[in-house]
Design a protein around this motif. Structure first.
Motif, short mmCIF file in Angstrom:
data_model
loop_
_atom_site.label_atom_id
_atom_site.label_comp_id
_atom_site.label_asym_id
_atom_site.label_seq_id
_atom_site.Cartn_x
_atom_site.Cartn_y
_atom_site.Cartn_z
N ASP A 65 0.90 -1.22 -0.08
CA ASP A 65 -0.16 -0.30 0.39
C ASP A 65 0.98 0.53 -0.11
OD1 ASP A 65 -2.61 -1.65 -0.19
OD2 ASP A 65 -3.14 -1.44 2.24
N MET A 66 2.11 0.93 0.92
CA MET A 66 3.42 2.43 0.96
C MET A 66 3.64 2.90 -0.73
SD MET A 66 5.34 1.60 3.96
CE MET A 66 6.63 2.64 4.14
N LYS A 67 3.85 1.92 -1.72
CA LYS A 67 4.00 2.17 -2.54
C LYS A 67 3.56 3.30 -3.57
CE LYS A 67 6.74 -0.08 -6.87
NZ LYS A 67 7.51 -0.81 -8.12
N PRO A 68 2.21 3.40 -4.26
CA PRO A 68 1.69 3.48 -4.80
C PRO A 68 1.25 5.60 -4.40
CG PRO A 68 0.58 2.45 -4.06
CD PRO A 68 1.40 1.74 -3.69
N VAL A 69 1.28 5.48 -2.31
CA VAL A 69 1.30 6.79 -2.74
C VAL A 69 2.18 7.77 -2.38
CG1 VAL A 69 0.74 7.26 0.14
CG2 VAL A 69 -0.87 4.87 -0.88
N GLU B 64 3.21 9.17 -5.24
CA GLU B 64 1.74 10.22 -5.24
C GLU B 64 2.51 11.68 -4.70
OE1 GLU B 64 -2.41 9.86 -5.07
OE2 GLU B 64 -1.82 8.13 -4.66
N LEU B 65 3.26 11.35 -3.92
CA LEU B 65 4.25 12.94 -3.39
C LEU B 65 5.23 13.01 -3.64
CD1 LEU B 65 4.47 11.16 0.07
CD2 LEU B 65 2.49 12.87 -0.84
N GLY B 66 5.28 12.70 -5.78
CA GLY B 66 6.10 13.20 -6.24
C GLY B 66 7.91 12.25 -6.34
N GLN C 272 -8.62 9.76 4.55
CA GLN C 272 -8.19 10.21 2.85
C GLN C 272 -7.66 9.95 1.97
OE1 GLN C 272 -7.86 14.49 4.38
NE2 GLN C 272 -8.45 14.73 6.71
N ASP C 273 -7.76 10.68 0.95
CA ASP C 273 -6.80 10.53 -0.12
C ASP C 273 -5.92 10.88 -0.36
OD1 ASP C 273 -9.10 8.47 -1.01
OD2 ASP C 273 -10.16 10.35 -2.21
N GLU C 274 -5.80 12.12 0.65
CA GLU C 274 -4.68 12.73 0.50
C GLU C 274 -3.20 12.27 0.65
OE1 GLU C 274 -0.92 15.91 0.80
OE2 GLU C 274 -1.90 14.30 2.45
N PRO C 275 -2.42 12.26 0.14
CA PRO C 275 -0.62 10.71 0.18
C PRO C 275 -0.24 11.37 0.74
CG PRO C 275 -1.03 13.13 -1.76
CD PRO C 275 -2.41 13.08 -0.96
N MET C 276 -0.05 13.00 1.75
CA MET C 276 0.87 12.32 2.94
C MET C 276 0.75 11.63 4.74
SD MET C 276 3.58 13.27 3.46
CE MET C 276 4.66 15.29 3.26
N ILE C 277 -1.39 12.70 4.51
CA ILE C 277 -2.02 12.06 5.10
C ILE C 277 -2.26 10.79 5.06
CG2 ILE C 277 -4.07 11.70 6.51
CD1 ILE C 277 -2.92 14.68 6.21
N LYS D 120 11.93 5.01 -2.56
CA LYS D 120 11.43 6.06 -2.34
C LYS D 120 11.11 5.97 -0.85
CE LYS D 120 10.30 9.06 -5.61
NZ LYS D 120 9.13 9.17 -6.76
N VAL D 121 10.69 4.95 -0.19
CA VAL D 121 9.85 4.31 0.99
C VAL D 121 11.33 3.78 1.58
CG1 VAL D 121 8.67 3.25 2.12
CG2 VAL D 121 7.27 3.67 -0.03
#
Length: 364
Positions: A138-142, A145-147, A256-261, A295-296
């Protein structure tokens, strides 16, 4: 002395009568906390932080005053010492009473799980590995999204206000599923000016029961801040057990859908879960960690390096103090109780798998 005695009796009664503690947490606590937290909630700075500074300053002045009185007095020195000590006892007694009615009694309430359909049981290593892998996936796609920015340590000045609003929104959204989380007043998280000191003490956030504020270390990696906010807000909602606050924090971030959250919540859950797996199956833990995106993995290294540079006497003393505080407040595992949120994550996972299995069987 009397307020302290009353507080002690209330704590003992709540410890032996959790039903009463739960009733208080759902009726008396919301009224009192809203009344006390209203004025501090109107300002963006941490009232609690400066209240601590003021109290320490007054305490030093108070001690200095009575030391001088003892020195200059001749025949009444014992009386001056007695007055000085009793003054401190009286202040401590009042603080203990305020802490009890604004926070302490909530340590004895029912578990958050009693409001869910989950059940905390014994779980296998395979289930733990499955949880870690699921969180890693789950972490990879989120994170994508953070760029492309690989450095998530630095926070822009306006980001904090943005995340405070979204953290409160996350709790409000979660309260629709769990009405026990609902509050008429959510005091938004506050940035701490002395965040460097919090880092040295190994602290991400502090809930101040005397002002009902969620105080956040703004010096730590930015991807940890939203989860810290929702964690402290969970305390504000009356759930003081650290494992439950961590679990609530995760659930809130997932609203939430907000990626950082979302990333913050997933990072928190993965960090605790992979640490638990490393203790029982280090090879599997290494395999899962290796499967994380670069990135993670970079974020994990940065997080470890950030906290690692503050390891020392202050952080060790802080950990021991926190451990003693938690054990004194009905959390027998002390600081280890933070890691127990993994059991709650596993409870949610097992429930979701069973529900999916039942749904598939009905379709067939």
């Amino acid at each position: 002395m009397i307020p302290g005695v009353v507080a002690y009796i209330l704590n003992k009664y709540a410890q032996n009568h959790p039903d009463w503690a739960e009733q208080y947490s759902r009726t008396g606590y919301p009224v009192l906390s809203n009344a006390v937290g209203f004025l501090p909630s109107l300002v963006k700075f941490s009232v609690g932080e400066w209240l601590v500074v003021l109290v320490l300053l007054l305490l030093l002045l108070y001690i200095g005053y009575y030391v001088r009185k003892v020195i200059i007095s001749k025949g009444t020195r014992r009386m001056e010492v007695y007055r000085g000590v009793m003054g401190i006892v009286a202040m401590g007694s009042m603080l203990y009473f305020c802490f009890t009615v604004l926070s302490g009694l909530n340590y004895h309430r029912d578990s958050f799980l009693s409001y869910t359909e989950y059940h905390e049981e014994q779980y296998s290593v395979a289930e733990l590995a499955e949880l870690c892998q699921s969180l890693a996936d789950d972490m990879k796609p989120v994170r994508e999204e953070l760029g492309e920015d690989n450095d998530l340590l630095v926070q822009a000045p306006d980001d904090f206000d943005y995340y405070t609003q979204h953290a409160v929104l996350s709790l409000q959204m979660l309260s629709k599923q769990y009405p026990v989380m609902a509050r008429s007043l959510y005091s938004t998280p506050k940035p701490v000016v002395m965040s460097k000191l919090m880092s040295r003490a190994g602290i991400e956030g502090i809930f101040c029961p005397f002002t009902l504020e969620s105080n956040i270390n703004v010096d730590m990696p930015v991807f940890m801040i939203p989860a810290a906010m929702t964690h402290e807000l969970a305390h504000q909602c009356g759930f003081m057990q650290e494992d439950e606050a961590g679990f609530i924090s995760f659930l809130a971030c997932m609203q939430q859908d907000e990626p950082m959250i979302r990333y913050s919540g997933l990072f928190l859950a993965f960090d605790h879960s992979i640490s638990a797996l490393e203790k029982v199956d280090p090879d599997k833990a290494l395999e899962i960690e290796s499967s994380l995106s670069q990135k993670v993995q970079h974020d994990m290294v940065q997080n470890e390096q950030y906290w690692g540079k503050y390891d020392g006497i202050i952080s060790n003393v802080s950990t021991r103090v926190n451990d003693a505080y938690l054990k004194a407040n009905n959390q027998t595992d002390g600081v280890s109780s933070y890691d127990k949120m993994v059991n709650l994550l596993l409870a949610e996972q097992r429930y979701n798998l069973l529900r999916t299995s039942v749904s598939l069987s009905k379709m067939n």
